[in-house]
Design a protein around this motif. Structure first.
Motif, PDB file in Angstrom:
ATOM      1  N   LEU A   1       0.822  -1.199   0.000  1.00  0.00           N
ATOM      2  CA  LEU A   1       0.000   0.000   0.000  1.00  0.00           C
ATOM      3  C   LEU A   1       0.861   1.255   0.000  1.00  0.00           C
ATOM      4  CD1 LEU A   1      -2.654  -1.033   2.668  1.00  0.00           C
ATOM      5  CD2 LEU A   1      -2.735  -1.358   0.196  1.00  0.00           C
ATOM      6  N   GLY A   2       0.361   2.285  -0.672  1.00  0.00           N
ATOM      7  CA  GLY A   2       1.029   3.583  -0.687  1.00  0.00           C
ATOM      8  C   GLY A   2       0.581   4.423   0.499  1.00  0.00           C
ATOM      9  N   ARG A   3       1.066   5.658   0.572  1.00  0.00           N
ATOM     10  CA  ARG A   3       0.705   6.561   1.670  1.00  0.00           C
ATOM     11  C   ARG A   3      -0.790   6.823   1.757  1.00  0.00           C
ATOM     12  NH1 ARG A   3       4.551  10.577   3.789  1.00  0.00           N
ATOM     13  NH2 ARG A   3       6.607   9.757   3.365  1.00  0.00           N
ATOM     14  N   ASP A   4      -1.463   6.780   0.614  1.00  0.00           N
ATOM     15  CA  ASP A   4      -2.896   7.052   0.577  1.00  0.00           C
ATOM     16  C   ASP A   4      -3.740   5.829   0.949  1.00  0.00           C
ATOM     17  OD1 ASP A   4      -2.420   5.508  -1.644  1.00  0.00           O
ATOM     18  OD2 ASP A   4      -3.240   6.937  -3.081  1.00  0.00           O
ATOM     19  N   GLY A   5      -3.091   4.696   1.233  1.00  0.00           N
ATOM     20  CA  GLY A   5      -3.800   3.479   1.609  1.00  0.00           C
ATOM     21  C   GLY A   5      -4.273   2.651   0.440  1.00  0.00           C
ATOM     22  N   LYS A   6      -3.953   3.076  -0.768  1.00  0.00           N
ATOM     23  CA  LYS A   6      -4.353   2.343  -1.970  1.00  0.00           C
ATOM     24  C   LYS A   6      -3.202   1.443  -2.428  1.00  0.00           C
ATOM     25  CE  LYS A   6      -7.451   5.956  -3.535  1.00  0.00           C
ATOM     26  NZ  LYS A   6      -7.755   6.953  -4.573  1.00  0.00           N
ATOM     27  N   PRO A   7      -3.509   0.331  -3.098  1.00  0.00           N
ATOM     28  CA  PRO A   7      -2.456  -0.559  -3.583  1.00  0.00           C
ATOM     29  C   PRO A   7      -1.513   0.139  -4.566  1.00  0.00           C
ATOM     30  CG  PRO A   7      -4.599  -1.605  -3.782  1.00  0.00           C
ATOM     31  CD  PRO A   7      -4.841  -0.183  -3.411  1.00  0.00           C
ATOM     32  N   VAL A   8      -0.239  -0.216  -4.488  1.00  0.00           N
ATOM     33  CA  VAL A   8       0.757   0.284  -5.443  1.00  0.00           C
ATOM     34  C   VAL A   8       0.570  -0.515  -6.724  1.00  0.00           C
ATOM     35  CG1 VAL A   8       3.221   0.512  -5.933  1.00  0.00           C
ATOM     36  CG2 VAL A   8       2.368   0.933  -3.618  1.00  0.00           C
TER      37      VAL A   8
END
Length: 65
Positions: free
Chosen positions: A51-58
């Protein structure tokens, strides 16, 4: 991006690794581009979407062909 001659026909490709008896790897789904983190220690391990900083998958770009 992840097109390798020896990876033909394989859905997942390991793009990063560190460690020996304890470590981590990053795997990319070549169909969707989703990155997964695999952490292991001895005989145990687990995998989860990275997950990225925004909580979405990379998600990596997918190269077809």
């Amino acid at each position: 991006m992840f097109q390798k001659e020896d990876a033909k026909g394989k859905r997942f490709e390991k793009v990063y690794e560190q460690g020996a008896m304890e470590g981590m790897e990053i795997w990319v789904d070549r169909e969707t581009g989703v990155n997964y983190l695999f952490h292991y220690a001895g005989y145990a391990g687990g995998m989860t979407p990275l997950l990225g900083r925004d909580g979405k998958p990379v998600i990596s770009p997918v190269v077809n062909g």
